[in-house]
Design a protein around this motif. Structure first.
Motif, PDB file in Angstrom:
ATOM      1  N   LYS A  49       0.821  -1.213   0.000  1.00 49.23           N
ATOM      2  CA  LYS A  49       0.000   0.000   0.000  1.00 49.23           C
ATOM      3  C   LYS A  49       0.857   1.266   0.000  1.00 49.23           C
ATOM      4  O   LYS A  49       2.018   1.250   0.410  1.00 49.23           O
ATOM      5  N   SER A  50       0.265   2.384  -0.410  1.00 47.00           N
ATOM      6  CA  SER A  50       0.977   3.664  -0.434  1.00 47.00           C
ATOM      7  C   SER A  50       1.029   4.314   0.947  1.00 47.00           C
ATOM      8  O   SER A  50       1.742   5.290   1.148  1.00 47.00           O
ATOM      9  N   GLY A  51       0.307   3.775   1.916  1.00 46.85           N
ATOM     10  CA  GLY A  51       0.305   4.281   3.284  1.00 46.85           C
ATOM     11  C   GLY A  51      -0.101   3.181   4.245  1.00 46.85           C
ATOM     12  O   GLY A  51      -0.496   2.092   3.823  1.00 46.85           O
ATOM     13  N   PRO A  52      -0.073   3.446   5.542  1.00 49.22           N
ATOM     14  CA  PRO A  52      -0.365   2.433   6.554  1.00 49.22           C
ATOM     15  C   PRO A  52      -1.862   2.232   6.826  1.00 49.22           C
ATOM     16  O   PRO A  52      -2.381   2.652   7.849  1.00 49.22           O
ATOM     17  N   GLY A  53      -2.554   1.614   5.890  1.00 50.59           N
ATOM     18  CA  GLY A  53      -3.975   1.347   6.077  1.00 50.59           C
ATOM     19  C   GLY A  53      -4.622   0.805   4.821  1.00 50.59           C
ATOM     20  O   GLY A  53      -4.099   0.966   3.712  1.00 50.59           O
ATOM     21  N   LYS A  54      -5.785   0.175   5.005  1.00 45.58           N
ATOM     22  CA  LYS A  54      -6.509  -0.419   3.865  1.00 45.58           C
ATOM     23  C   LYS A  54      -6.974   0.624   2.858  1.00 45.58           C
ATOM     24  O   LYS A  54      -7.114   0.325   1.682  1.00 45.58           O
TER      25      LYS A  54
END
Length: 97
Positions: free
Chosen positions: A47-52
């Motif tokens: 992912k591009s960040g820490p989360g779905k």
């Protein structure tokens, strides 16, 4: 007429001190890096960040044999090296080596 010298000294210190403040005091302040293997039975999204809710940048194959390097002790691991550097993987898909 009196010449003021303090503002110049303060300005010089501000420039020099700002440079010193940007240097970490110890190596312990640097982020620790851990090694991981993929523990899922299917490809794992990066992912591009820490989360779905973040966009998927790519996928790591479940059959990958080389370790992944990233942050330690987090729910989302930020990958620090290789093709997926800067991407995030949910720690539930990984086993720490």
């Amino acid at each position: 007429m009196k010449i003021a010298t303090r503002p110049i000294a303060v300005a010089a210190c501000a420039l020099g001190c700002a440079a010193l403040l940007s240097i970490p005091a110890t190596a312990a302040q640097a982020a620790e890096t851990c090694r991981y293997t993929v523990s899922a039975d299917k490809s794992v999204p990066v992912k591009s960040g820490p989360g779905k809710g973040y966009t998927t940048q790519g996928k790591v194959s479940a059959s990958r044999t080389r370790p992944l390097f990233g942050t330690c002790d987090t729910t989302w691991v930020k990958i620090s090296q290789g093709k997926f550097a800067g991407g995030w993987i949910w720690s539930g898909y990984l086993d720490r080596m």
